[in-house]
Design an enzyme around this catalytic site. Structure first.
Site, PDB file in Angstrom:
ATOM      1  N   ASP A 112       0.872  -1.172   0.000  1.00  0.00           N
ATOM      2  CA  ASP A 112       0.000   0.000   0.000  1.00  0.00           C
ATOM      3  C   ASP A 112       0.910   1.224   0.000  1.00  0.00           C
ATOM      4  O   ASP A 112       1.693   1.417   0.936  1.00  0.00           O
ATOM      5  CB  ASP A 112      -0.864  -0.051   1.268  1.00  0.00           C
ATOM      6  CG  ASP A 112      -1.734   1.182   1.448  1.00  0.00           C
ATOM      7  OD1 ASP A 112      -1.519   2.195   0.767  1.00  0.00           O
ATOM      8  OD2 ASP A 112      -2.639   1.109   2.304  1.00  0.00           O
ATOM      9  N   ASP A 117      -5.941   7.164  -5.303  1.00  0.00           N
ATOM     10  CA  ASP A 117      -6.276   8.567  -5.011  1.00  0.00           C
ATOM     11  C   ASP A 117      -7.067   8.651  -3.692  1.00  0.00           C
ATOM     12  O   ASP A 117      -6.735   9.452  -2.792  1.00  0.00           O
ATOM     13  CB  ASP A 117      -7.109   9.107  -6.190  1.00  0.00           C
ATOM     14  CG  ASP A 117      -7.138  10.621  -6.283  1.00  0.00           C
ATOM     15  OD1 ASP A 117      -6.535  11.278  -5.421  1.00  0.00           O
ATOM     16  OD2 ASP A 117      -7.776  11.128  -7.226  1.00  0.00           O
TER      17      ASP A 117
HETATM   18  N1  APR Z   1      -1.343   1.573  -3.006  1.00  0.00           N
HETATM   19  C1  APR Z   1      -0.814   1.225  -4.195  1.00  0.00           C
HETATM   20  N2  APR Z   1      -1.577   0.961  -5.283  1.00  0.00           N
HETATM   21  C2  APR Z   1      -2.926   1.046  -5.145  1.00  0.00           C
HETATM   22  C3  APR Z   1      -3.561   1.417  -3.945  1.00  0.00           C
HETATM   23  C4  APR Z   1      -2.703   1.683  -2.833  1.00  0.00           C
HETATM   24  N3  APR Z   1      -3.197   2.048  -1.635  1.00  0.00           N
HETATM   25  N4  APR Z   1      -4.895   1.409  -4.147  1.00  0.00           N
HETATM   26  C5  APR Z   1      -5.100   1.043  -5.432  1.00  0.00           C
HETATM   27  N5  APR Z   1      -3.925   0.820  -6.035  1.00  0.00           N
HETATM   28  C6  APR Z   1      -3.635   0.392  -7.422  1.00  0.00           C
HETATM   29  C7  APR Z   1      -4.733  -0.250  -8.205  1.00  0.00           C
HETATM   30  O1  APR Z   1      -4.820  -1.627  -7.868  1.00  0.00           O
HETATM   31  C8  APR Z   1      -4.233  -0.053  -9.646  1.00  0.00           C
HETATM   32  O2  APR Z   1      -3.330  -1.077 -10.018  1.00  0.00           O
HETATM   33  O3  APR Z   1      -3.312   1.547  -8.181  1.00  0.00           O
HETATM   34  C9  APR Z   1      -3.449   1.245  -9.582  1.00  0.00           C
HETATM   35  C10 APR Z   1      -4.099   2.417 -10.264  1.00  0.00           C
HETATM   36  O4  APR Z   1      -5.513   2.337 -10.113  1.00  0.00           O
HETATM   37  P1  APR Z   1      -6.433   3.598  -9.815  1.00  0.00           P
HETATM   38  O5  APR Z   1      -6.192   4.076  -8.431  1.00  0.00           O
HETATM   39  O6  APR Z   1      -7.804   3.238 -10.201  1.00  0.00           O
HETATM   40  O7  APR Z   1      -5.826   4.761 -10.803  1.00  0.00           O
HETATM   41  P2  APR Z   1      -6.062   5.012 -12.381  1.00  0.00           P
HETATM   42  O8  APR Z   1      -6.322   3.774 -13.154  1.00  0.00           O
HETATM   43  O9  APR Z   1      -4.907   5.885 -12.790  1.00  0.00           O
HETATM   44  O10 APR Z   1      -7.406   5.839 -12.419  1.00  0.00           O
HETATM   45  C11 APR Z   1      -7.413   7.158 -11.948  1.00  0.00           C
HETATM   46  O11 APR Z   1      -9.314   6.735 -10.555  1.00  0.00           O
HETATM   47  O12 APR Z   1      -9.524   6.969  -8.276  1.00  0.00           O
HETATM   48  C12 APR Z   1      -9.708   7.565  -9.467  1.00  0.00           C
HETATM   49  O13 APR Z   1      -9.408   9.880  -8.928  1.00  0.00           O
HETATM   50  C13 APR Z   1      -8.868   8.812  -9.636  1.00  0.00           C
HETATM   51  O14 APR Z   1     -10.248   9.449 -11.435  1.00  0.00           O
HETATM   52  C14 APR Z   1      -8.959   8.955 -11.109  1.00  0.00           C
HETATM   53  C15 APR Z   1      -8.840   7.537 -11.613  1.00  0.00           C
END
Ligand code: APR
Length: 187
Positions: free
Chosen positions: A17, A41
């Site tokens: 994480d 995010d």
């Molecule tokens: N730590 C590390 N990686 C994480 C965590 C965490 N705490 N939580 C989720 N992930 C991973 C997910 O499993 C995925 O592989 O981060 C990667 C990116 O996924 P998303 O967070 O959905 O990001 P993205 O695909 O770039 O989409 C961005 O999603 O949450 C919204 O505000 C954000 O609108 C934007 C969009």
């Protein structure tokens, strides 16, 4: 944990994480509006506390942050000095040069981190969650962009970590680092 050295800097791949791993700069996978969301995010704003959104509200560009761009804020309660909020592309089948936008999101983040004097930067896998970018392709873009940055600016950063949330992401990044390492001596 898999580790590789490029121009004297370490690239490390780990499962975890990103809000729990100390680094000078933690990179967020944000949206253009910089208004928070789910995934990484949501986790960053929850763990970092309200100061991050308050700062985004002050610095948010009128038309948002373009895809491939990024902005910097403080890191609130996170174990970091700064958060870089990077905007990756939504995957549309590869028809809109999503690879260039994804590379730009990484490159802009690294430039901003180095400008803040960071030694260590940690990234999530930008765009591979809600934005549906295929993991294997994203891993190549991410790692080759980081390696190119480290080669072009030796000494600018000491370590770049990818903190990957699940086994599938970790395996994709390990496979990409392995191939890049064999192709070029170093990725
Ligand atoms: N730590 C590390 N990686 C994480 C965590 C965490 N705490 N939580 C989720 N992930 C991973 C997910 O499993 C995925 O592989 O981060 C990667 C990116 O996924 P998303 O967070 O959905 O990001 P993205 O695909 O770039 O989409 C961005 O999603 O949450 C919204 O505000 C954000 O609108 C934007 C969009």
């Amino acid at each position: 944990m898999m580790e590789h050295t490029v121009a004297g800097a370490r690239i490390r791949l780990m499962k975890g994480d990103i809000t729990k791993v100390p680094a000078d700069v933690i990179v967020n996978a944000a949206n253009s509006e910089l208004i928070g969301g789910g995934g990484v995010d949501g986790a960053i704003h929850r763990a970092g506390g309200p100061s991050i959104m308050l700062e985004l509200n002050r610095i948010r560009p009128k038309d948002g942050c373009p895809t491939g761009g990024a902005v910097v804020t403080g890191a609130g309660d996170l174990p970091a000095k700064f958060v870089v909020h990077a905007v990756g592309p939504v995957w549309e089948g590869g028809r809109f040069q999503e690879d260039l936008d994804l590379a730009s999101a990484y490159k802009t983040s690294l430039d901003l981190a180095a400008a803040k004097g960071a030694r260590t930067v940690s990234f999530p896998s930008i765009s591979t969650g809600a934005y549906r970018y295929p993991l294997a392709k994203a891993a190549f873009v991410a790692l080759s962009t980081v390696a190119a940055f480290l080669r072009s600016r030796p000494g600018a950063l000491a370590e770049v970590d990818f903190v990957l949330f699940d086994d599938a992401a970790l395996r994709a990044y390990e496979a990409a680092l392995d191939v890049l390492g064999r192709e070029g001596g170093a990725p």
